[in-house]
Design a protein around this motif. Structure first.
Motif, PDB file in Angstrom:
ATOM      1  N   LEU A  32      29.448 -56.192  -8.394  1.00  0.00           N
ATOM      2  CA  LEU A  32      30.632 -56.111  -9.068  1.00  0.00           C
ATOM      3  C   LEU A  32      31.328 -57.202  -8.788  1.00  0.00           C
ATOM      4  O   LEU A  32      32.178 -58.003  -9.912  1.00  0.00           O
ATOM      5  CB  LEU A  32      31.342 -54.940  -8.698  1.00  0.00           C
ATOM      6  CG  LEU A  32      30.906 -53.652  -9.198  1.00  0.00           C
ATOM      7  CD1 LEU A  32      31.873 -52.692  -8.756  1.00  0.00           C
ATOM      8  CD2 LEU A  32      30.933 -53.563 -10.494  1.00  0.00           C
ATOM      9  N   TYR A  35      29.646 -60.041 -10.861  1.00  0.00           N
ATOM     10  CA  TYR A  35      29.881 -59.688 -12.281  1.00  0.00           C
ATOM     11  C   TYR A  35      31.332 -60.274 -12.815  1.00  0.00           C
ATOM     12  O   TYR A  35      31.409 -60.937 -13.770  1.00  0.00           O
ATOM     13  CB  TYR A  35      29.443 -58.245 -12.523  1.00  0.00           C
ATOM     14  CG  TYR A  35      29.783 -57.806 -14.062  1.00  0.00           C
ATOM     15  CD1 TYR A  35      29.302 -58.224 -15.281  1.00  0.00           C
ATOM     16  CD2 TYR A  35      30.859 -56.640 -14.290  1.00  0.00           C
ATOM     17  CE1 TYR A  35      29.447 -57.834 -16.239  1.00  0.00           C
ATOM     18  CE2 TYR A  35      31.047 -56.325 -15.405  1.00  0.00           C
ATOM     19  CZ  TYR A  35      30.383 -56.773 -16.648  1.00  0.00           C
ATOM     20  OH  TYR A  35      30.573 -56.490 -17.985  1.00  0.00           O
ATOM     21  N   ASP A  38      34.896 -56.127 -16.657  1.00  0.00           N
ATOM     22  CA  ASP A  38      34.782 -54.599 -16.748  1.00  0.00           C
ATOM     23  C   ASP A  38      33.709 -54.201 -16.672  1.00  0.00           C
ATOM     24  O   ASP A  38      32.848 -54.714 -17.764  1.00  0.00           O
ATOM     25  CB  ASP A  38      35.763 -54.400 -18.075  1.00  0.00           C
ATOM     26  CG  ASP A  38      36.194 -52.862 -18.012  1.00  0.00           C
ATOM     27  OD1 ASP A  38      35.310 -52.023 -17.545  1.00  0.00           O
ATOM     28  OD2 ASP A  38      37.211 -52.648 -18.541  1.00  0.00           O
ATOM     29  N   ILE A  39      33.256 -53.186 -15.908  1.00  0.00           N
ATOM     30  CA  ILE A  39      32.065 -52.764 -16.041  1.00  0.00           C
ATOM     31  C   ILE A  39      31.424 -52.084 -17.219  1.00  0.00           C
ATOM     32  O   ILE A  39      30.354 -51.958 -17.611  1.00  0.00           O
ATOM     33  CB  ILE A  39      31.989 -51.549 -14.858  1.00  0.00           C
ATOM     34  CG1 ILE A  39      30.376 -51.232 -14.449  1.00  0.00           C
ATOM     35  CG2 ILE A  39      32.687 -50.122 -15.156  1.00  0.00           C
ATOM     36  CD1 ILE A  39      29.484 -52.196 -13.797  1.00  0.00           C
ATOM     37  N   VAL A  42      29.005 -54.121 -19.232  1.00  0.00           N
ATOM     38  CA  VAL A  42      28.021 -55.005 -18.642  1.00  0.00           C
ATOM     39  C   VAL A  42      26.894 -54.910 -19.651  1.00  0.00           C
ATOM     40  O   VAL A  42      26.708 -54.065 -20.332  1.00  0.00           O
ATOM     41  CB  VAL A  42      27.567 -54.167 -17.308  1.00  0.00           C
ATOM     42  CG1 VAL A  42      27.007 -52.917 -17.723  1.00  0.00           C
ATOM     43  CG2 VAL A  42      26.421 -54.916 -16.525  1.00  0.00           C
ATOM     44  N   LEU A  75      25.364 -46.955 -12.259  1.00  0.00           N
ATOM     45  CA  LEU A  75      25.434 -46.787 -13.741  1.00  0.00           C
ATOM     46  C   LEU A  75      25.171 -45.678 -14.231  1.00  0.00           C
ATOM     47  O   LEU A  75      25.908 -45.163 -15.367  1.00  0.00           O
ATOM     48  CB  LEU A  75      24.654 -48.164 -14.373  1.00  0.00           C
ATOM     49  CG  LEU A  75      25.104 -49.574 -14.143  1.00  0.00           C
ATOM     50  CD1 LEU A  75      23.688 -50.335 -14.757  1.00  0.00           C
ATOM     51  CD2 LEU A  75      26.365 -49.731 -14.329  1.00  0.00           C
TER      52      LEU A  75
END
Length: 275
Positions: A32, A35, A38-39, A42, A75
């Motif tokens: 995270l 990255y 916002d997940i 992804v 996930l």
């Protein structure tokens, strides 16, 4: 929404250990941080970028794949519990399988541990070490032994999967037992006892760790099951067939035994050094 807190609660509900939970959380937080968005957004490119990032840090494939497993678990959790509809698939890095034996207890390790036990006048530890090595028994099997077994050439014990099998006892081991018996605490009919009765797995584990440390044997090698591995490997090196070793070790699948025909990492290093 704090997805990580929810993820931790989910892992606890599924009875994951604290070490496993901590590892998952660290791996997910690392992703995270890398990255930084916002997940929900992804993509496959983000995952591939993370893989490349880890490779650039010169991590092993094993470590990278462990982190990818953590990501996949996270996930999948988000999709199942928060219906985010994430479609990205997390695939592990491919690795050529190398079937060499790693972190094996070697004969000299065993000898050093026995010597350490003898210097400490611990006749019971010496007898336990020889029993594990000379029979290839699992700890749960060894702890079934009673004083009535010490003169037998073969002993029937309950093995893995509640299946009974015969253990064959070499003369050299019966000699070690004969030395141990006068020192044995008579608190039970079991062969290996302490002041409170029969010893348990924890006592055996502590015994192995204690004398491995004293003898300077690597902690990662100092496990009861590694005595069984050494037993199988010594039989193979002495020319016995895989079928025979499988019978002696109580392996139901001969492929389990076949691994002992492989070399250890240290043997492979020695081989290339001889070139």
């Amino acid at each position: 929404m704090n997805y990580i807190e929810s993820f931790v609660d989910f892992l606890k509900e599924n009875e994951k250990s604290d070490n496993t939970i901590g590892s998952y959380v660290r791996d997910v937080e690392q992703f995270l941080t890398f990255y930084g968005k916002d997940i929900k957004d992804v993509t496959k490119n983000d995952v591939e970028g993370f893989k490349k990032h880890l490779n650039n840090k010169e991590m092993t494939i094993k470590t990278i794949n462990r982190k990818l497993v953590s990501m996949k678990q996270f996930l999948d959790f988000l999709n199942e519990h928060f219906k985010l509809g994430l479609t990205v698939k997390v695939k592990p890095e491919k690795q050529h399988r190398q079937d060499y034996l790693e972190e094996m207890l070697e004969k000299q390790d065993f000898e050093k541990m026995v010597e350490a036990a003898v210097r400490n006048n611990d006749i019971r530890a010496k007898a336990v070490f020889y029993t594990l090595l000379k029979t290839g028994m699992r700890v749960s099997e060894m702890l079934q032994l009673t004083t009535s077994d010490i003169e037998k050439q073969s002993i029937t014990i309950k093995g893995k999967g509640s299946k009974y099998r015969d253990i064959f006892v070499p003369v050299s081991l019966r000699t070690v037992w004969a030395e141990y018996i006068p020192h044995r605490v008579k608190t039970s009919e079991k062969l290996f006892t302490g002041q409170r009765g029969p010893i348990n797995r924890h006592t055996v584990h502590h015994m192995i760790k204690k004398y491995a440390e004293i003898a300077g044997v690597s902690e990662v090698r100092a496990h009861a099951h590694n005595f069984r591995h050494l037993y199988c490997k010594m039989l193979i090196e002495n020319g016995y067939s895989i079928d025979t070793v499988a019978d002696l070790a109580g392996h139901s699948d001969i492929n389990t035994t076949r691994i002992y025909t492989r070399k250890t990492r240290s043997e492979l290093v020695a081989a290339v050094n001889d070139l």
